[in-house]
Scaffold this motif. Structure first.
Motif, PDB file in Angstrom:
ATOM      1  N   ILE A 196      12.269 -11.558 -12.946  1.00 54.82           N
ATOM      2  CA  ILE A 196      12.376 -11.156 -11.535  1.00 54.82           C
ATOM      3  C   ILE A 196      13.443 -10.072 -11.328  1.00 54.82           C
ATOM      4  O   ILE A 196      13.308  -9.229 -10.439  1.00 54.82           O
ATOM      5  N   ASP A 197      14.471 -10.047 -12.191  1.00 55.84           N
ATOM      6  CA  ASP A 197      15.478  -8.973 -12.084  1.00 55.84           C
ATOM      7  C   ASP A 197      14.807  -7.615 -12.298  1.00 55.84           C
ATOM      8  O   ASP A 197      15.079  -6.652 -11.578  1.00 55.84           O
ATOM      9  N   CYS A 198      13.964  -7.559 -13.319  1.00 54.16           N
ATOM     10  CA  CYS A 198      13.280  -6.287 -13.628  1.00 54.16           C
ATOM     11  C   CYS A 198      12.385  -5.847 -12.476  1.00 54.16           C
ATOM     12  O   CYS A 198      12.370  -4.667 -12.096  1.00 54.16           O
ATOM     13  N   VAL A 199      11.617  -6.800 -11.929  1.00 56.28           N
ATOM     14  CA  VAL A 199      10.694  -6.455 -10.844  1.00 56.28           C
ATOM     15  C   VAL A 199      11.484  -5.988  -9.617  1.00 56.28           C
ATOM     16  O   VAL A 199      11.123  -5.006  -8.969  1.00 56.28           O
ATOM     17  N   GLU A 200      12.582  -6.667  -9.350  1.00 57.85           N
ATOM     18  CA  GLU A 200      13.422  -6.295  -8.197  1.00 57.85           C
ATOM     19  C   GLU A 200      13.982  -4.880  -8.378  1.00 57.85           C
ATOM     20  O   GLU A 200      13.908  -4.055  -7.462  1.00 57.85           O
ATOM     21  N   ILE A 201      14.518  -4.610  -9.554  1.00 51.73           N
ATOM     22  CA  ILE A 201      15.092  -3.276  -9.799  1.00 51.73           C
ATOM     23  C   ILE A 201      13.990  -2.211  -9.696  1.00 51.73           C
ATOM     24  O   ILE A 201      14.169  -1.164  -9.074  1.00 51.73           O
ATOM     25  N   GLY A 202      12.844  -2.517 -10.304  1.00 54.25           N
ATOM     26  CA  GLY A 202      11.727  -1.564 -10.263  1.00 54.25           C
ATOM     27  C   GLY A 202      11.294  -1.278  -8.833  1.00 54.25           C
ATOM     28  O   GLY A 202      11.041  -0.128  -8.463  1.00 54.25           O
ATOM     29  N   TYR A 203      11.229  -2.321  -8.006  1.00 55.64           N
ATOM     30  CA  TYR A 203      10.803  -2.140  -6.612  1.00 55.64           C
ATOM     31  C   TYR A 203      11.842  -1.347  -5.827  1.00 55.64           C
ATOM     32  O   TYR A 203      11.500  -0.418  -5.089  1.00 55.64           O
ATOM     33  N   LEU A 204      13.129  -1.719  -6.002  1.00 51.46           N
ATOM     34  CA  LEU A 204      14.188  -1.030  -5.246  1.00 51.46           C
ATOM     35  C   LEU A 204      14.259   0.454  -5.625  1.00 51.46           C
ATOM     36  O   LEU A 204      14.436   1.316  -4.761  1.00 51.46           O
ATOM     37  N   GLU A 205      14.099   0.735  -6.908  1.00 50.66           N
ATOM     38  CA  GLU A 205      14.106   2.146  -7.349  1.00 50.66           C
ATOM     39  C   GLU A 205      12.932   2.895  -6.731  1.00 50.66           C
ATOM     40  O   GLU A 205      13.070   4.022  -6.241  1.00 50.66           O
ATOM     41  N   GLY A 206      11.763   2.262  -6.773  1.00 51.08           N
ATOM     42  CA  GLY A 206      10.567   2.906  -6.207  1.00 51.08           C
ATOM     43  C   GLY A 206      10.709   3.135  -4.717  1.00 51.08           C
ATOM     44  O   GLY A 206      10.317   4.180  -4.194  1.00 51.08           O
ATOM     45  N   ARG A 207      11.287   2.148  -4.028  1.00 59.96           N
ATOM     46  CA  ARG A 207      11.476   2.265  -2.571  1.00 59.96           C
ATOM     47  C   ARG A 207      12.437   3.397  -2.248  1.00 59.96           C
ATOM     48  O   ARG A 207      12.215   4.187  -1.335  1.00 59.96           O
ATOM     49  N   GLN A 208      13.505   3.477  -3.047  1.00 58.09           N
ATOM     50  CA  GLN A 208      14.508   4.520  -2.828  1.00 58.09           C
ATOM     51  C   GLN A 208      13.914   5.912  -3.039  1.00 58.09           C
ATOM     52  O   GLN A 208      14.202   6.846  -2.299  1.00 58.09           O
ATOM     53  N   ARG A 209      13.058   6.027  -4.058  1.00 56.45           N
ATOM     54  CA  ARG A 209      12.470   7.342  -4.361  1.00 56.45           C
ATOM     55  C   ARG A 209      11.208   7.629  -3.554  1.00 56.45           C
ATOM     56  O   ARG A 209      10.604   8.687  -3.703  1.00 56.45           O
TER      57      ARG A 209
ATOM     58  N   LEU B 183       0.869  -1.173   0.000  1.00 66.03           N
ATOM     59  CA  LEU B 183       0.000   0.000   0.000  1.00 66.03           C
ATOM     60  C   LEU B 183       0.909   1.227   0.000  1.00 66.03           C
ATOM     61  O   LEU B 183       1.814   1.316   0.833  1.00 66.03           O
ATOM     62  N   ASP B 184       0.692   2.130  -0.916  1.00 61.50           N
ATOM     63  CA  ASP B 184       1.536   3.331  -1.030  1.00 61.50           C
ATOM     64  C   ASP B 184       3.011   2.959  -1.159  1.00 61.50           C
ATOM     65  O   ASP B 184       3.895   3.619  -0.590  1.00 61.50           O
ATOM     66  N   GLY B 185       3.273   1.865  -1.848  1.00 57.37           N
ATOM     67  CA  GLY B 185       4.645   1.444  -2.102  1.00 57.37           C
ATOM     68  C   GLY B 185       5.318   0.714  -0.952  1.00 57.37           C
ATOM     69  O   GLY B 185       6.487   0.361  -1.050  1.00 57.37           O
ATOM     70  N   ARG B 186       4.589   0.492   0.142  1.00 59.66           N
ATOM     71  CA  ARG B 186       5.189  -0.149   1.320  1.00 59.66           C
ATOM     72  C   ARG B 186       4.374  -1.368   1.732  1.00 59.66           C
ATOM     73  O   ARG B 186       3.154  -1.394   1.554  1.00 59.66           O
ATOM     74  N   PRO B 187       5.055  -2.342   2.353  1.00 63.47           N
ATOM     75  CA  PRO B 187       4.291  -3.488   2.856  1.00 63.47           C
ATOM     76  C   PRO B 187       3.511  -3.112   4.110  1.00 63.47           C
ATOM     77  O   PRO B 187       4.069  -2.479   5.011  1.00 63.47           O
TER      78      PRO B 187
ATOM     79  N   ARG C  81       6.308   4.615 -14.729  1.00 69.80           N
ATOM     80  CA  ARG C  81       6.531   5.772 -13.851  1.00 69.80           C
ATOM     81  C   ARG C  81       5.933   7.055 -14.426  1.00 69.80           C
ATOM     82  O   ARG C  81       5.685   7.999 -13.687  1.00 69.80           O
ATOM     83  N   LEU C  82       5.704   7.074 -15.732  1.00 68.01           N
ATOM     84  CA  LEU C  82       5.066   8.255 -16.316  1.00 68.01           C
ATOM     85  C   LEU C  82       3.635   8.369 -15.787  1.00 68.01           C
ATOM     86  O   LEU C  82       3.143   9.468 -15.536  1.00 68.01           O
ATOM     87  N   ALA C  83       2.982   7.198 -15.630  1.00 63.75           N
ATOM     88  CA  ALA C  83       1.619   7.212 -15.074  1.00 63.75           C
ATOM     89  C   ALA C  83       1.664   7.404 -13.563  1.00 63.75           C
ATOM     90  O   ALA C  83       0.949   8.254 -13.019  1.00 63.75           O
ATOM     91  N   ALA C  84       2.531   6.628 -12.888  1.00 61.95           N
ATOM     92  CA  ALA C  84       2.607   6.700 -11.416  1.00 61.95           C
ATOM     93  C   ALA C  84       2.997   8.110 -10.966  1.00 61.95           C
ATOM     94  O   ALA C  84       2.501   8.608  -9.953  1.00 61.95           O
ATOM     95  N   GLY C  85       3.856   8.759 -11.756  1.00 64.93           N
ATOM     96  CA  GLY C  85       4.297  10.113 -11.418  1.00 64.93           C
ATOM     97  C   GLY C  85       3.161  11.121 -11.468  1.00 64.93           C
ATOM     98  O   GLY C  85       3.252  12.202 -10.885  1.00 64.93           O
ATOM     99  N   ARG C  86       2.083  10.770 -12.153  1.00 66.76           N
ATOM    100  CA  ARG C  86       0.908  11.647 -12.208  1.00 66.76           C
ATOM    101  C   ARG C  86      -0.083  11.316 -11.087  1.00 66.76           C
ATOM    102  O   ARG C  86      -1.198  11.834 -11.059  1.00 66.76           O
TER     103      ARG C  86
END
Lengths: 91, 459
Positions: free
Chosen positions: B314-327, B120-124, B298-303
């Motif tokens: 799974i590499d892509c999902v992991e990178i996507g999640y880590l980037e989102g968590r960091q930001r 929820l809101d990017g967090r567990p 992120r173009l949609a999420a950023g809006r």
């Protein structure tokens, strides 16, 4: 009569709620099977895990004391340190 | 109002769907636990810390129902077998943190299922408000085995053997059996203290004491398990989880758009067009299929649009999640999904865990650089693809990648080209059956074309 009590949730809701009430048991605690082997295993390693707690508490106190020594007032606040790593309540 | 298929195990209450909302019905038997949960301040503390889903109490005038709770509603329910390594790890640490807070206030988690966590809101966050019980004194943690099966075993396998083993959670809904995990883990894990204890020795204890009576523990009085042992157990599980790491192939996927497609101009132009169309459509929700690391999601999420970024890697999902968590991104959720074999309905009567497509319908579907993978690598006919996208959502942004494209050629280099009807014309004919093409934009430095489509009325 029971159905009328659920009326405010909508009529189908009443049937569902009644169903839930009728089919479930009366014990709210520990509804999953802990597994005899897992349960016993926790008892067998209780000494080891108690040591983990003891040493981590010791480490927390040491860190807090060092921070207090070097004047880090915020982190040295015992209440705050305790809040970060809560201690068990008294039985 | 209907009970959800997964809601039958816990006698404390049930989750029901009513008027499009999810509600939690609490039975009187749970009253003392619920009152302690609220009065101790645990509920508020967990909600304030963003660890527990907030709820409000709905008025209930019944002796048979103690309370009806209305939790904050979720956009989409995801399952552990759709999470990357770090998503599962964060879910595990959230569960342990909650258990620590609970014990500190004289309560206890009576279960530790990974299905109790949602993003929820990017967090567990923990969603099962009825999982808290008054701490039973002198007894070990009943959910210890469940925690090890749902979290520790799959995380250890993903970290120490192969991240794809996270899919074992799909075949083992009550968590990966510890004897199986113990067999699959490499020998080196016997030298790691907490994996040795909580997986290998734990599995042996399960086998050895399967028929034992817990009250007959050697040298231990029943009911003498101390709180310090319990807290130490939680800390040791935390150490075990924290020690597990896995690094995705950032070198491959981080530079994917610069090295494997047609360079920065293509990506910039595509971002520009997608942004314009998102502005024009103003969708309420977006599913990006084949999202890679989520560059376009992120173009949609950023809006501020709730966006799910599905990818089968799974590499892509992991990178996507880590980037989102960091930001600190709140509106993007990357999830693992093989579109050619998506999550099915599972569990008792196939109703406990919903199939992927039963869990929602987006306002807008994005399928960028995806069609050639499905058509050329998986032999899916274009008209079947159009049917699939039309079933998913009313609006579609889809990219056509022709056979002449270098990436499409890679898919065909080792096999016979049996796709004479894979052309831009065939693509448009197939998709016009289901959609009206509202715009088509050729992409810079490539022969690719981006389409904006609207599903025909009544389909």
């Amino acid at each position: 009569m029971l159905m009328n009590r659920f009326e405010h949730l909508g009529r189908p809701a009443a049937w569902v709620c009644l169903g839930i009430w009728l089919v479930t048991t009366r014990d709210a605690q520990a509804y999953i099977d802990p597994g005899a082997g897992s349960y016993l295993f926790q008892i067998l390693i209780a000494g080891l895990t108690a040591l983990v707690f003891f040493f981590s508490a010791l480490r927390r106190k040491a860190v807090a004391a060092i921070k207090r020594l070097f004047g880090n007032g915020d982190a040295a606040n015992p209440a705050e340190v305790e809040a970060k790593e809560p201690l068990p309540p008294k039985p | 109002m209907e009970p959800l298929g997964a809601s039958f195990r816990d006698p404390s209450g049930a989750v029901v769907r009513s008027g499009g909302e999810i509600l939690r019905v609490v039975r009187p038997v749970y009253q003392p636990h619920y009152e302690r949960f609220m009065a101790s301040g645990l509920c508020q503390a967990l909600v304030d810390a963003g660890l527990l889903i907030p709820h409000t109490e709905v008025e209930s005038r019944s002796d048979e129902i103690f309370k009806v709770l209305r939790p904050r509603q979720l956009e989409f329910v995801s399952y552990p077998y759709e999470w990357s390594f770090s998503q599962l790890k964060d879910a595990a640490l959230t569960t342990l943190r909650i258990q620590k807070e609970a014990v500190a206030r004289g309560m206890n988690l009576k279960d530790a299922s990974a299905f109790n966590i949602q993003f929820l809101d990017g967090r567990p966050v923990f969603i099962d408000t009825l999982s808290f019980e008054i701490l039973p004194e002198g007894r070990p943690w009943a959910a210890y085995q469940q925690f090890c099966r749902h979290f520790l075993a799959p995380l250890a396998l993903m970290s120490r053997r192969d991240p794809r083993l996270g899919q074992l959670s799909r075949t083992h809904l009550d968590g990966v059996p510890l004897d199986l995990a113990s067999k699959l883990l490499p020998p080196g894990t016997w030298a790691r203290l907490w994996l040795l204890v909580h997986v290998h020795l734990h599995a042996r204890s399960q086998r050895r004491h399967a028929d034992a009576d817990p009250a007959s523990a050697p040298g231990r009085r029943a009911g003498s398990y101390s709180l310090r042992s319990l807290l130490g157990l939680i800390q040791s599980l935390e150490s075990a989880v924290n020690s597990l790491r896995w690094s995705p192939q950032k070198a491959v996927w981080g530079a994917y758009y610069q090295t494997t497609v047609t360079g920065g101009d293509y990506v910039r132009r595509k971002q520009q067009v997608v942004s314009q169309w998102l502005e024009r459509l103003n969708p309420r929700s977006v599913w990006d299929l084949g999202a890679n690391t989520g560059v376009f999601s992120r173009l949609a999420a950023g809006r501020g649009v709730p966006t799910l970024a599905f990818d089968g890697d799974i590499d892509c999902v992991e990178i996507g999640y880590l980037e989102g968590r960091q930001r600190g991104e709140r509106h993007l959720l990357p999830l693992l999904m093989d579109l050619t074999n998506p999550s099915p309905a599972l569990g008792w009567e196939c109703r406990e865990r919903m199939a992927w497509l039963e869990r929602g319908q987006p306002d807008l579907v994005m399928a960028l650089a995806l069609v050639h993978h499905l058509a050329l690598a998986n032999n899916l006919p274009l008209d079947r693809l159009a049917d699939f996208f039309a079933r998913l959502g009313a609006r579609l942004i889809v990219e056509f990648v022709p056979k002449a494209d270098s990436n499409a050629r890679k898919l065909l280099r080792a096999r016979e080209d049996i796709f004479p009807r894979y052309t831009r014309e065939d693509f448009e004919i197939a998709f016009r059956r289901r959609f009206a093409i509202e715009a088509a934009e050729p992409m810079a430095n490539s022969e690719r074309v981006l389409y904006l489509m609207r599903r025909h009325e009544g389909q």
